[in-house]
Design an enzyme around this catalytic site. Structure first.
Site, PDB file in Angstrom:
ATOM      1  N   ARG A  14     106.722  22.178  31.644  1.00 35.56           N
ATOM      2  CA  ARG A  14     107.878  21.471  32.199  1.00 35.56           C
ATOM      3  C   ARG A  14     108.688  22.384  33.122  1.00 35.56           C
ATOM      4  NH1 ARG A  14     104.779  18.774  30.219  1.00 35.56           N
ATOM      5  NH2 ARG A  14     105.000  17.149  28.643  1.00 35.56           N
ATOM      6  N   SER A  29     111.452  11.178  27.166  1.00 34.53           N
ATOM      7  CA  SER A  29     111.687  12.281  26.234  1.00 34.53           C
ATOM      8  C   SER A  29     112.845  13.135  26.729  1.00 34.53           C
ATOM      9  CB  SER A  29     110.420  13.134  26.102  1.00 34.53           C
ATOM     10  OG  SER A  29     109.350  12.365  25.597  1.00 34.53           O
ATOM     11  N   GLU A  47     115.054  18.084  28.733  1.00 30.34           N
ATOM     12  CA  GLU A  47     114.141  17.985  29.868  1.00 30.34           C
ATOM     13  C   GLU A  47     114.876  17.553  31.139  1.00 30.34           C
ATOM     14  OE1 GLU A  47     110.453  15.985  29.849  1.00 30.34           O
ATOM     15  OE2 GLU A  47     109.861  16.702  27.888  1.00 30.34           O
TER      16      GLU A  47
END
Length: 347
Positions: free
Chosen positions: A169, A242, A339
């Site tokens: 990520r 998420s 995130e």
């Protein structure tokens, strides 16, 4: 203001432009339809030298307050095969192309590789920034090059995978958000690849669908079914997918946690001395699944997903996220991080 290739708008409501559905207003919104017009657009007196935030599908950010910057949208939705070889093809997609439509386009054209990344929201231009991933695959596995405007040098650059610093990520574009404006991506996709079916219920879903000899499209259909079942539709319930990254810990810490919680999911992290934990499991064990405080809440179906039940502000959602992270830290001694990009606040 409007010129060929770009338009500048003022006082733009953003509620419909972020998947959390958070109300906010941008002082300026710059839409660029032709990336070659980007230098001229950025040189406009109202834009030049001012803070700039690139907005894709609005699916990976949380507007904690009104952005004190010009928002930039690259509207190029072009897609084409620019090179065809015996075993692979190179696909070029404009930054404004929707990611899921791009995945389905590649499958329609006989290309494989992206099927595990089906139904991820957002745009092609945003995919390298977060190095989006799901079900055993990540965008960086297929990036051939990233075309971007370098605000430091004032030039267009073509970055190869080794220039992108892809990680979990993460990427150079995420590390230097004020430098790079992605205008297009190039993907190297095989005509035939080994299917990734051993992750998170894909084989079970295909069996339920009656699939015995799976194709890449069958895998995509299974991933779509799983995601639709597990993740709320942002059109009905505001969310950014998420919200927390799966934490990476040392192998020793993972082993110590397993002694106390033997059922805790633990995954390889790409390094022998590291392990990846399930943030969703940690959050659920801490008691947050289905929690609601006003209109800010946690999905009852997936503890990793923060949701806006209607009128939650970005500040309220951030406050809830911080409570969750503090709870997980206290219970397990593990730090979890968001995130999405936070606009108007620091984590």
């Amino acid at each position: 203001m409007s010129t060929p290739g770009w338009q500048l708008h003022h006082d733009v409501a953003l509620q419909s432009m972020n998947t959390f559905g958070v109300a906010a207003t941008a002082p300026r919104l710059l839409r660029v339809h032709d990336s070659q017009a980007l230098p001229a657009a950025l040189a406009h007196p109202e834009v030049a030298g001012q803070p700039l935030i690139t907005l894709g599908g609005g699916s990976n950010l949380l507007l904690v307050s009104d952005p004190q910057a010009t928002l930039l949208v690259i509207d190029d939705t072009s897609v084409a095969i620019i090179e065809h070889r015996a075993d692979h093809a190179i696909v070029r997609a404009g930054a404004g192309m929707g990611w899921h439509p791009l995945v389905m386009w590649t499958l329609d054209h006989g290309l494989s590789g992206l099927e595990n990344l089906a139904l991820i929201p957002g745009t092609a231009g945003a995919a390298p920034i977060q190095n989006i991933g799901a079900y055993g695959a990540q965008a960086g596995d297929f990036i051939h090059a990233v075309e971007a405007w370098d605000r430091h040098s004032g030039q267009f650059q073509r970055l190869l995978p080794e220039d992108c610093a892809f990680g979990y990520r993460d990427s150079v574009f995420k590390q230097q958000p004020d430098r790079w404006i992605i205008t297009a991506i190039e993907l190297r996709l095989p005509l035939l690849s080994e299917l990734r079916t051993g992750y998170a219920g894909i084989e079970e879903q295909m069996r339920a669908d009656g699939v015995t000899l799976p194709s890449a499209r069958d895998v995509a259909n299974a991933v779509i079914a799983i995601r639709q079942r597990k993740l709320p539709d942002p059109a009905r319930l505001g969310n950014a997918g998420s919200f927390f990254k799966n934490p990476i810990v040392s192998a020793e810490q993972a082993q110590a946690l397993l002694q106390q919680w033997p059922q805790m999911p633990v995954f390889p992290a790409g390094q022998p001395e590291k392990r990846k934990l399930s943030a969703g499991w940690l959050i659920e064990q801490a008691g947050w699944k289905g929690y609601r405080e006003g209109d800010a809440g946690v999905s009852p179906d997936h503890a990793l997903v923060l949701v806006n039940h209607g009128q939650a502000t970005g500040a309220q959602l951030l406050a809830l996220a911080r409570e969750i992270a503090a709870s997980v830290q206290q219970r397990f001694g593990v730090a979890i991080e968001p995130e999405p990009r936070l606009i108007g606040a620091q984590w």
